[in-house]
Design a protein around this motif. Structure first.
Motif, PDB file in Angstrom:
ATOM      1  N   GLY A  75       0.648  -1.051   0.071  1.00 45.99           N
ATOM      2  CA  GLY A  75      -0.005   0.001   0.128  1.00 45.99           C
ATOM      3  C   GLY A  75       1.041   1.302  -0.061  1.00 45.99           C
ATOM      4  N   THR A  76       0.164   2.575  -0.068  1.00 44.66           N
ATOM      5  CA  THR A  76       1.090   3.602  -0.097  1.00 44.66           C
ATOM      6  C   THR A  76       1.331   3.890   1.322  1.00 44.66           C
ATOM      7  OG1 THR A  76      -1.115   4.813  -0.094  1.00 44.66           O
ATOM      8  CG2 THR A  76       0.116   4.582  -2.362  1.00 44.66           C
ATOM      9  N   ALA A  77       0.430   3.338   2.165  1.00 49.36           N
ATOM     10  CA  ALA A  77       0.843   3.652   3.570  1.00 49.36           C
ATOM     11  C   ALA A  77       1.196   2.194   4.288  1.00 49.36           C
ATOM     12  CB  ALA A  77      -0.263   4.210   4.424  1.00 49.36           C
ATOM     13  N   PRO A  78       2.175   1.699   3.774  1.00 44.93           N
ATOM     14  CA  PRO A  78       2.795   0.227   4.230  1.00 44.93           C
ATOM     15  C   PRO A  78       2.575  -0.142   5.692  1.00 44.93           C
ATOM     16  CG  PRO A  78       4.489   1.399   3.104  1.00 44.93           C
ATOM     17  CD  PRO A  78       3.466   2.359   3.478  1.00 44.93           C
ATOM     18  N   GLY A  79       2.567   0.918   6.585  1.00 46.27           N
ATOM     19  CA  GLY A  79       2.541   0.587   7.990  1.00 46.27           C
ATOM     20  C   GLY A  79       1.099  -0.062   8.333  1.00 46.27           C
ATOM     21  N   LEU A  80       0.010   0.668   7.693  1.00 40.77           N
ATOM     22  CA  LEU A  80      -1.375   0.393   7.973  1.00 40.77           C
ATOM     23  C   LEU A  80      -1.663  -1.337   7.935  1.00 40.77           C
ATOM     24  CD1 LEU A  80      -3.333   3.069   6.178  1.00 40.77           C
ATOM     25  CD2 LEU A  80      -2.723   2.960   8.443  1.00 40.77           C
ATOM     26  N   PRO A  81      -2.583  -1.730   8.941  1.00 47.48           N
ATOM     27  CA  PRO A  81      -3.142  -3.125   8.790  1.00 47.48           C
ATOM     28  C   PRO A  81      -3.707  -3.256   7.366  1.00 47.48           C
ATOM     29  CG  PRO A  81      -3.767  -2.053  10.715  1.00 47.48           C
ATOM     30  CD  PRO A  81      -3.117  -0.946   9.980  1.00 47.48           C
ATOM     31  N   PRO A  82      -3.280  -4.541   6.765  1.00 46.83           N
ATOM     32  CA  PRO A  82      -3.781  -4.680   5.514  1.00 46.83           C
ATOM     33  C   PRO A  82      -5.241  -4.989   5.271  1.00 46.83           C
ATOM     34  CG  PRO A  82      -2.528  -6.675   6.305  1.00 46.83           C
ATOM     35  CD  PRO A  82      -2.567  -5.509   7.199  1.00 46.83           C
ATOM     36  N   VAL A  83      -5.647  -4.902   4.091  1.00 42.92           N
ATOM     37  CA  VAL A  83      -6.966  -5.838   3.904  1.00 42.92           C
ATOM     38  C   VAL A  83      -6.600  -7.200   3.536  1.00 42.92           C
ATOM     39  CG1 VAL A  83      -9.089  -5.695   2.398  1.00 42.92           C
ATOM     40  CG2 VAL A  83      -8.196  -3.708   3.245  1.00 42.92           C
ATOM     41  N   LEU A  84      -7.334  -8.257   4.110  1.00 39.61           N
ATOM     42  CA  LEU A  84      -6.944  -9.781   3.638  1.00 39.61           C
ATOM     43  C   LEU A  84      -7.942 -10.260   2.683  1.00 39.61           C
ATOM     44  CD1 LEU A  84      -4.581 -11.284   4.884  1.00 39.61           C
ATOM     45  CD2 LEU A  84      -5.901 -11.812   6.446  1.00 39.61           C
ATOM     46  N   GLY A 144      -5.309 -23.617   9.983  1.00 40.25           N
ATOM     47  CA  GLY A 144      -4.684 -22.298   9.665  1.00 40.25           C
ATOM     48  C   GLY A 144      -5.181 -21.140  10.210  1.00 40.25           C
ATOM     49  N   SER A 145      -6.623 -20.941   9.730  1.00 40.23           N
ATOM     50  CA  SER A 145      -7.189 -19.655  10.228  1.00 40.23           C
ATOM     51  C   SER A 145      -7.406 -19.874  11.720  1.00 40.23           C
ATOM     52  CB  SER A 145      -8.301 -19.451   9.324  1.00 40.23           C
ATOM     53  OG  SER A 145      -9.280 -20.578   9.496  1.00 40.23           O
ATOM     54  N   MET A 146      -7.646 -20.802  12.280  1.00 39.75           N
ATOM     55  CA  MET A 146      -7.805 -20.689  13.640  1.00 39.75           C
ATOM     56  C   MET A 146      -6.491 -20.419  14.494  1.00 39.75           C
ATOM     57  SD  MET A 146     -10.440 -23.923  14.921  1.00 39.75           S
ATOM     58  CE  MET A 146      -9.781 -25.334  14.110  1.00 39.75           C
ATOM     59  N   ALA A 147      -5.340 -20.891  14.027  1.00 37.83           N
ATOM     60  CA  ALA A 147      -4.165 -20.641  14.397  1.00 37.83           C
ATOM     61  C   ALA A 147      -3.819 -19.045  14.563  1.00 37.83           C
ATOM     62  CB  ALA A 147      -2.961 -21.505  14.090  1.00 37.83           C
ATOM     63  N   TYR A 148      -4.063 -18.736  13.186  1.00 33.59           N
ATOM     64  CA  TYR A 148      -3.771 -17.137  12.955  1.00 33.59           C
ATOM     65  C   TYR A 148      -4.422 -16.487  13.674  1.00 33.59           C
ATOM     66  CZ  TYR A 148      -4.082 -13.037  10.014  1.00 33.59           C
ATOM     67  OH  TYR A 148      -4.006 -11.789   9.481  1.00 33.59           O
ATOM     68  N   ALA A 149      -5.696 -16.770  14.118  1.00 37.19           N
ATOM     69  CA  ALA A 149      -6.624 -16.010  14.986  1.00 37.19           C
ATOM     70  C   ALA A 149      -6.473 -16.090  16.368  1.00 37.19           C
ATOM     71  CB  ALA A 149      -8.082 -16.391  14.581  1.00 37.19           C
ATOM     72  N   ARG A 185       6.957 -15.187   8.278  1.00 35.88           N
ATOM     73  CA  ARG A 185       6.285 -14.291   8.841  1.00 35.88           C
ATOM     74  C   ARG A 185       5.792 -14.689  10.240  1.00 35.88           C
ATOM     75  NH1 ARG A 185       1.968 -11.547   5.669  1.00 35.88           N
ATOM     76  NH2 ARG A 185       0.662 -11.344   7.091  1.00 35.88           N
ATOM     77  N   GLY A 186       5.232 -13.774  11.022  1.00 32.27           N
ATOM     78  CA  GLY A 186       4.710 -14.119  12.289  1.00 32.27           C
ATOM     79  C   GLY A 186       3.365 -14.770  12.108  1.00 32.27           C
ATOM     80  N   LEU A 187       2.889 -15.328  13.162  1.00 31.06           N
ATOM     81  CA  LEU A 187       1.854 -15.968  13.128  1.00 31.06           C
ATOM     82  C   LEU A 187       0.464 -15.040  13.270  1.00 31.06           C
ATOM     83  CD1 LEU A 187      -0.137 -18.570  12.425  1.00 31.06           C
ATOM     84  CD2 LEU A 187       0.362 -19.296  15.104  1.00 31.06           C
ATOM     85  N   GLY A 188       0.026 -14.489  12.559  1.00 28.71           N
ATOM     86  CA  GLY A 188      -1.352 -13.881  12.571  1.00 28.71           C
ATOM     87  C   GLY A 188      -1.398 -12.717  13.733  1.00 28.71           C
ATOM     88  N   VAL A 189      -2.461 -12.837  14.580  1.00 35.17           N
ATOM     89  CA  VAL A 189      -2.772 -11.744  15.688  1.00 35.17           C
ATOM     90  C   VAL A 189      -2.016 -12.401  16.906  1.00 35.17           C
ATOM     91  CG1 VAL A 189      -4.861 -10.728  14.732  1.00 35.17           C
ATOM     92  CG2 VAL A 189      -4.954 -12.976  16.364  1.00 35.17           C
ATOM     93  N   VAL A 190      -1.462 -13.851  16.925  1.00 31.92           N
ATOM     94  CA  VAL A 190      -0.724 -14.114  17.897  1.00 31.92           C
ATOM     95  C   VAL A 190       0.728 -13.629  17.836  1.00 31.92           C
ATOM     96  CG1 VAL A 190       0.351 -16.296  18.981  1.00 31.92           C
ATOM     97  CG2 VAL A 190      -1.628 -16.448  17.547  1.00 31.92           C
ATOM     98  N   GLU A 191       1.322 -13.048  16.703  1.00 28.73           N
ATOM     99  CA  GLU A 191       2.526 -12.571  16.897  1.00 28.73           C
ATOM    100  C   GLU A 191       2.561 -10.998  15.899  1.00 28.73           C
ATOM    101  OE1 GLU A 191       4.915 -16.610  16.968  1.00 28.73           O
ATOM    102  OE2 GLU A 191       4.686 -15.779  15.053  1.00 28.73           O
ATOM    103  N   GLY A 192       1.416 -10.466  15.586  1.00 32.82           N
ATOM    104  CA  GLY A 192       1.319  -9.230  15.000  1.00 32.82           C
ATOM    105  C   GLY A 192      -0.107  -8.707  15.014  1.00 32.82           C
ATOM    106  N   PRO A 193      -0.266  -7.617  14.284  1.00 34.24           N
ATOM    107  CA  PRO A 193      -1.629  -6.660  14.502  1.00 34.24           C
ATOM    108  C   PRO A 193      -2.742  -7.559  13.704  1.00 34.24           C
ATOM    109  CG  PRO A 193      -0.187  -5.804  13.092  1.00 34.24           C
ATOM    110  CD  PRO A 193       0.604  -7.066  13.445  1.00 34.24           C
TER     111      PRO A 193
END
Ligand code: GLV
Ligand code: MN
Ligand code: MN
Length: 420
Positions: A75-84, A144-149, A185-193
């Motif tokens: 994104g043009t603002a790479p620090g913002l949370p992404p749309v997935l 995968g999504s359960m662990a990510y969340a 990369r880090g695992l979802g919201v366990v290791e990131g925003p």
């Protein structure tokens, strides 16, 4: 003047269809179906094909500790949370060419269209392929999504075995080693925003859109699901010599248990879904009384006030039905009904109407990874019609035109969400 229409126009129906058909060759089975279980060589081939396409258009690829695969459009603002956006690449054992994989390829198509049209987005957009959504090889699905969340710890399923006795933990380690060249990369919201929003494309897997002559399903929620494993223990005996009254026959008690569960789950309105989809008997010999029977239960309902009490009664119902054996009942999956925040469904509906398409608001009978993203961020799904509502079958089919319409709605929805 908005440039989004240029991106919508850049969605390439033939390119998306060609990619789907290339993917369908990986695990092709008779009747135009697909059998591509997660964490197999076929899965890895499909992922490499996807990665090649993503890198070809300049996306950045990464993988997390559960094998969830991400393709990032900056994104043009790479620090913002992404749309997935995304879905899964594994299939059912007797599956079709669209369940799951289309959601991933629609994400790629949408991002490619945005890039080709020169539409910059403030937020990054990430296309994700979740690991083991189907649960066909390793139960349950949506690991995968359960662990990510953070819904379950990442090592929850390490000891789960497939039909050959291989464990999920070992197969995942092997898989990650074979993808060691891909940045971790880090695992979802366990290791990131948390992401800003999540939107998943999928074939409807039901008949409503086709019957209504509609183009787009605006998914408002997903019904709840509970999975159980029932293991019945008896004793082997000689089929010719042992009187019935002296047996502890695991198969006979399994039949009693299933009959009792049919009574428990009877619903005159046919909304409650009860399925025994997998049965294993041991020693599986014609002339030996079985000492072990295992079967799975898939129970679903849109109302938690029905799903919870019926599910809670499964164990007692099974045990009360047994004549001679003992049983253990293990719950392996528990997803409450979810209702999406209106932000994503409203965005999807607006996009469909702006493109002259006919949308229908509906809820999903199938579970999806979106169910585990919904607690993290505004989430939603885009359905397209599929022929006769059939899925989890080789004949599953949506047309190139229907799938392109879905990808166009996704493109506009992603542009809107990623510029919020
Ligand atoms: C997902 O495939 C489900 O069984 O709903
Ligand atoms: Mn699916
Ligand atoms: Mn499926």
């Amino acid at each position: 003047m908005s440039v989004v229409p240029n991106a919508v126009a850049a969605v390439d129906e033939a390119r998306q269809w060609d990619r789907l058909m290339q993917m369908a060759k990986l695990g092709a089975i008779p009747g135009e179906g697909v059998n591509r279980a997660c964490l197999t060589d076929l899965d890895r081939q499909a992922r490499r094909l996807l990665i090649g396409w993503a890198q070809g258009i300049g996306l950045t690829v990464s993988v997390d500790a559960l094998g969830n695969l991400f393709l990032r459009h900056e994104g043009t603002a790479p620090g913002l949370p992404p749309v997935l956006t995304g879905s899964h690449m594994d299939s059912q054992p007797n599956g079709g060419r669209f369940d799951g994989i289309w959601g991933v390829l629609a994400g790629l198509e949408a991002v490619q269209a945005l890039r080709e049209a020169g539409v910059a987005t403030k937020r990054p957009i990430e296309v994700v392929a979740w690991t083991n959504e189907e649960g066909g090889r390793f139960a349950p699905g949506c690991m995968g999504s359960m662990a990510y969340a953070g819904f379950r710890p990442a090592d929850t399923w390490d000891a789960v075995t497939d039909g050959e006795g291989l464990t999920f933990g070992d197969e995942l380690r092997k898989h990650l080693a074979l993808e060691a060249d891909i940045p971790r990369r880090g695992l979802g919201v366990v290791e990131g925003p948390a992401p800003f929003a999540y939107v998943e494309c999928h074939i409807e897997q039901g008949p409503r859109l086709e019957r209504g002559g509609l183009d787009i399903g605006v998914v408002e929620g997903i019904q709840g699901s509970r999975w159980f494993l029932v293991e019945i223990a008896g004793r082997t005996d000689h089929a010719g010599t042992t009187p019935l009254r002296l047996r502890q026959d695991a198969v006979q008690d399994m039949v009693r248990a299933i009959a009792a569960l049919n009574v428990l789950t009877h619903d005159p309105d046919d909304v409650l879904r009860f399925t025994v989809g997998r049965i294993e008997v041991s020693p599986n010999s014609s002339n030996t009384v079985a000492d072990r029977a295992r079967f799975t239960i898939d129970l679903r309902h849109p109302d938690k006030d029905v799903l919870l009490p019926r599910g809670d009664a499964v164990e007692a119902t099974v045990k009360a039905a047994l004549a001679t054996c003992t049983a253990t009942v293990t719950e392996r999956f528990h997803a409450l009904p979810s209702r999406f925040d209106p932000m994503v469904p409203d965005t999807v509906e607006r996009a469909a109407l702006a493109q002259g398409l006919k949308p229908l608001r509906l809820s999903s009978g199938a579970f999806h990874d979106a169910q585990f993203l919904a607690p993290l961020c505004p989430s939603g799904m885009i359905f397209v019609p599929c022929r006769a509502g059939v899925s989890h079958h080789p004949s599953e089919y949506s047309s190139p035109r229907q799938l392109a319409a879905g990808a166009r709605v996704l493109t506009a929805a992603l542009a809107a969400l990623a510029n919020r």
